[in-house]
Motif scaffolding. Structure first.
Motif, PDB file in Angstrom:
ATOM      1  N   MET A 166      11.799  -3.798 -40.926  1.00  0.00           N
ATOM      2  CA  MET A 166      10.752  -3.672 -39.910  1.00  0.00           C
ATOM      3  C   MET A 166       9.401  -4.176 -40.400  1.00  0.00           C
ATOM      4  O   MET A 166       8.962  -3.862 -41.502  1.00  0.00           O
ATOM      5  CB  MET A 166      10.585  -2.204 -39.506  1.00  0.00           C
ATOM      6  N   LEU A 167       8.754  -4.961 -39.548  1.00  0.00           N
ATOM      7  CA  LEU A 167       7.376  -5.378 -39.801  1.00  0.00           C
ATOM      8  C   LEU A 167       6.467  -4.369 -39.110  1.00  0.00           C
ATOM      9  O   LEU A 167       6.300  -4.402 -37.894  1.00  0.00           O
ATOM     10  CB  LEU A 167       7.153  -6.787 -39.264  1.00  0.00           C
ATOM     11  N   LYS A 168       5.903  -3.460 -39.893  1.00  0.00           N
ATOM     12  CA  LYS A 168       5.146  -2.339 -39.340  1.00  0.00           C
ATOM     13  C   LYS A 168       3.658  -2.648 -39.261  1.00  0.00           C
ATOM     14  O   LYS A 168       3.109  -3.363 -40.094  1.00  0.00           O
ATOM     15  CB  LYS A 168       5.396  -1.088 -40.181  1.00  0.00           C
ATOM     16  N   ALA A 183      22.164  -1.784 -38.770  1.00  0.00           N
ATOM     17  CA  ALA A 183      22.394  -0.511 -39.456  1.00  0.00           C
ATOM     18  C   ALA A 183      21.040   0.158 -39.695  1.00  0.00           C
ATOM     19  O   ALA A 183      20.105  -0.499 -40.184  1.00  0.00           O
ATOM     20  CB  ALA A 183      23.114  -0.747 -40.778  1.00  0.00           C
ATOM     21  N   PRO A 184      20.873   1.437 -39.350  1.00  0.00           N
ATOM     22  CA  PRO A 184      19.539   2.061 -39.361  1.00  0.00           C
ATOM     23  C   PRO A 184      18.751   1.884 -40.653  1.00  0.00           C
ATOM     24  O   PRO A 184      17.565   1.513 -40.606  1.00  0.00           O
ATOM     25  CB  PRO A 184      19.854   3.541 -39.085  1.00  0.00           C
ATOM     26  N   GLN A 185      19.369   2.122 -41.801  1.00  0.00           N
ATOM     27  CA  GLN A 185      18.624   1.993 -43.053  1.00  0.00           C
ATOM     28  C   GLN A 185      18.239   0.539 -43.318  1.00  0.00           C
ATOM     29  O   GLN A 185      17.138   0.248 -43.804  1.00  0.00           O
ATOM     30  CB  GLN A 185      19.448   2.543 -44.217  1.00  0.00           C
ATOM     31  N   ARG A 186      19.152  -0.374 -43.004  1.00  0.00           N
ATOM     32  CA  ARG A 186      18.851  -1.795 -43.165  1.00  0.00           C
ATOM     33  C   ARG A 186      17.693  -2.201 -42.254  1.00  0.00           C
ATOM     34  O   ARG A 186      16.761  -2.892 -42.684  1.00  0.00           O
ATOM     35  CB  ARG A 186      20.106  -2.613 -42.840  1.00  0.00           C
ATOM     36  N   ILE A 209      26.376  -8.726 -37.627  1.00  0.00           N
ATOM     37  CA  ILE A 209      25.165  -8.338 -36.898  1.00  0.00           C
ATOM     38  C   ILE A 209      24.784  -6.897 -37.205  1.00  0.00           C
ATOM     39  O   ILE A 209      23.601  -6.561 -37.338  1.00  0.00           O
ATOM     40  CB  ILE A 209      25.374  -8.554 -35.392  1.00  0.00           C
ATOM     41  N   THR A 210      25.792  -6.044 -37.337  1.00  0.00           N
ATOM     42  CA  THR A 210      25.498  -4.628 -37.583  1.00  0.00           C
ATOM     43  C   THR A 210      24.959  -4.393 -38.991  1.00  0.00           C
ATOM     44  O   THR A 210      23.893  -3.799 -39.165  1.00  0.00           O
ATOM     45  CB  THR A 210      26.761  -3.782 -37.349  1.00  0.00           C
ATOM     46  N   SER A 211      25.667  -4.868 -40.005  1.00  0.00           N
ATOM     47  CA  SER A 211      25.227  -4.586 -41.375  1.00  0.00           C
ATOM     48  C   SER A 211      24.015  -5.420 -41.773  1.00  0.00           C
ATOM     49  O   SER A 211      23.163  -4.968 -42.542  1.00  0.00           O
ATOM     50  CB  SER A 211      26.377  -4.837 -42.364  1.00  0.00           C
ATOM     51  N   HIS A 212      23.912  -6.637 -41.250  1.00  0.00           N
ATOM     52  CA  HIS A 212      22.808  -7.526 -41.611  1.00  0.00           C
ATOM     53  C   HIS A 212      21.497  -7.126 -40.947  1.00  0.00           C
ATOM     54  O   HIS A 212      20.417  -7.336 -41.500  1.00  0.00           O
ATOM     55  CB  HIS A 212      23.176  -8.963 -41.229  1.00  0.00           C
ATOM     56  N   VAL A 213      21.594  -6.516 -39.741  1.00  0.00           N
ATOM     57  CA  VAL A 213      20.367  -6.212 -38.990  1.00  0.00           C
ATOM     58  C   VAL A 213      20.309  -4.772 -38.500  1.00  0.00           C
ATOM     59  O   VAL A 213      19.339  -4.051 -38.767  1.00  0.00           O
ATOM     60  CB  VAL A 213      20.211  -7.161 -37.770  1.00  0.00           C
TER      61      VAL A 213
END
Length: 335
Positions: free
Chosen positions: A182-184, A174-177, A168-172
């Motif tokens: 992000m859908l901006k 983690a800040p850079q990930r 969950i952390t690395s796939h979603v």
């Protein structure tokens, strides 16, 4: 006869005479200087303490992630067992597993990395509102049980982890990930909401991660970061006014309302592509069609809307996916 002259008076004090006015002035000046210096010292110490990072003691064994699945009391015991087996196996991959039974009325499978939490819809009083509202106090409950946990993943009971190699952390999260996902500047509620997601927020400032399909936000699967904002968000969402308003999609429409009309909520929210967190078992055109249907290697699969359709059977619909997950797990263990 002349008399002696009187003693001569001097107009200035002798050198050895003490000037009391000058001495008093110096004392006052020194006192003022001392007070100013003390003020600067107090301000310096205060700012240092305020700006220095706070050291928070996190108890050993605190999980980084808690996976929260609210169990409907109407689900069969076999189906619930499958749900728990899937999540417990996933959590066990990220830590050393052990079991705690009969903690209050809940049963927890614990790993040092991830943990699972299975409250029941009947554990919480939602009044006359639909029982799906119990999701919100369940998350609040999990945050109380795990006050030092970073992330809470709310996962529908009609969903399964299909690719446990993705954390969950690395796939979603983690800040850079997260910034890459992000859908901006996207309408918060499709297709044409005038309220759009922000385009300048950094990944480490996001506290709520959601997906959306062609019909709206998907509150069944989302990730929430621990903190005061998260508590505020859940309290707003669970407001009695919203529960009594009789929204067509209950807590789902309430969420869409507060996200659009409460900037404090929107500033901490990120939408990400659907299949990163919430692939569908069936191709439903109005929800996004083939684009959001499960593909090999996707993280999670969900039988969207099965619990709302009397014709569909969630357990039967999810069983082939559960069997596929078991085969993949067995093949991995042999390899």
């Amino acid at each position: 006869m002349h008399q002696a002259l009187p003693p001569r008076k001097f107009s200035h004090a002798p050198n050895y005479a003490r000037n009391t006015m000058s001495s008093s002035f110096r004392r006052k000046r020194l006192k003022i200087i001392g007070l100013i210096a003390l003020g600067f010292l107090v301000a310096y110490l205060g700012l240092t303490r305020l700006l220095s990072p706070k050291v928070v003691h996190i108890p050993s064994g605190t999980p980084e992630v808690v996976i929260v699945t609210v169990i409907d009391s109407d689900l069969s015991s076999d189906y619930v067992a499958q749900i728990k087996e899937n999540r417990d196996e996933y959590a066990a991959r990220y830590g050393e597993e052990f079991l705690i039974s009969n903690l209050e009325r809940w049963k927890l499978i614990i790993s040092l990395g991830y943990r699972t939490f299975y409250p029941n819809t009947t554990d919480y009083n939602v009044g006359s509102a639909p029982k799906t509202w119990s999701l919100i106090p369940a998350l609040r409950h999990a945050m109380t049980l795990y006050p030092h946990t970073t992330y809470f993943y709310s996962l529908s009971p009609h969903a399964l982890f299909m690719n446990p190699k993705l954390s969950i952390t690395s796939h979603v999260m983690a800040p850079q990930r997260l910034e890459s996902l992000m859908l901006k500047d996207k309408p918060v509620v499709p297709p044409d909401s005038v309220i759009h997601t922000f385009s300048h927020i950094k990944g480490d400032k996001i506290d709520l991660v959601l997906t959306q399909d062609g019909e709206g936000l998907c509150q069944e699967n989302f990730i929430l970061r621990q903190g005061e904002w998260a508590k505020f968000f859940l309290d707003i969402w669970f407001d009695p006014l919203y529960r009594s308003y009789n929204f067509q999609k209950a807590e789902g429409h309430a969420l869409e309302h507060i996200v659009q009309w409460h900037p404090t909520i929107l500033t901490k929210l990120s939408l990400i592509p659907q299949r990163i967190l919430n692939s569908y078992t069936v191709n439903i055109e109005s929800r996004g069609g083939n684009e959001v249907t499960y593909k090999e290697g996707d993280f999670v699969v969900r039988a969207v809307g099965c619990e709302l359709d009397k014709i569909r059977d969630c357990a039967k619909e999810m069983d082939p996916w559960f069997q596929q997950w078991k085969r993949d797990r067995q093949a991995e263990s042999k390899g």
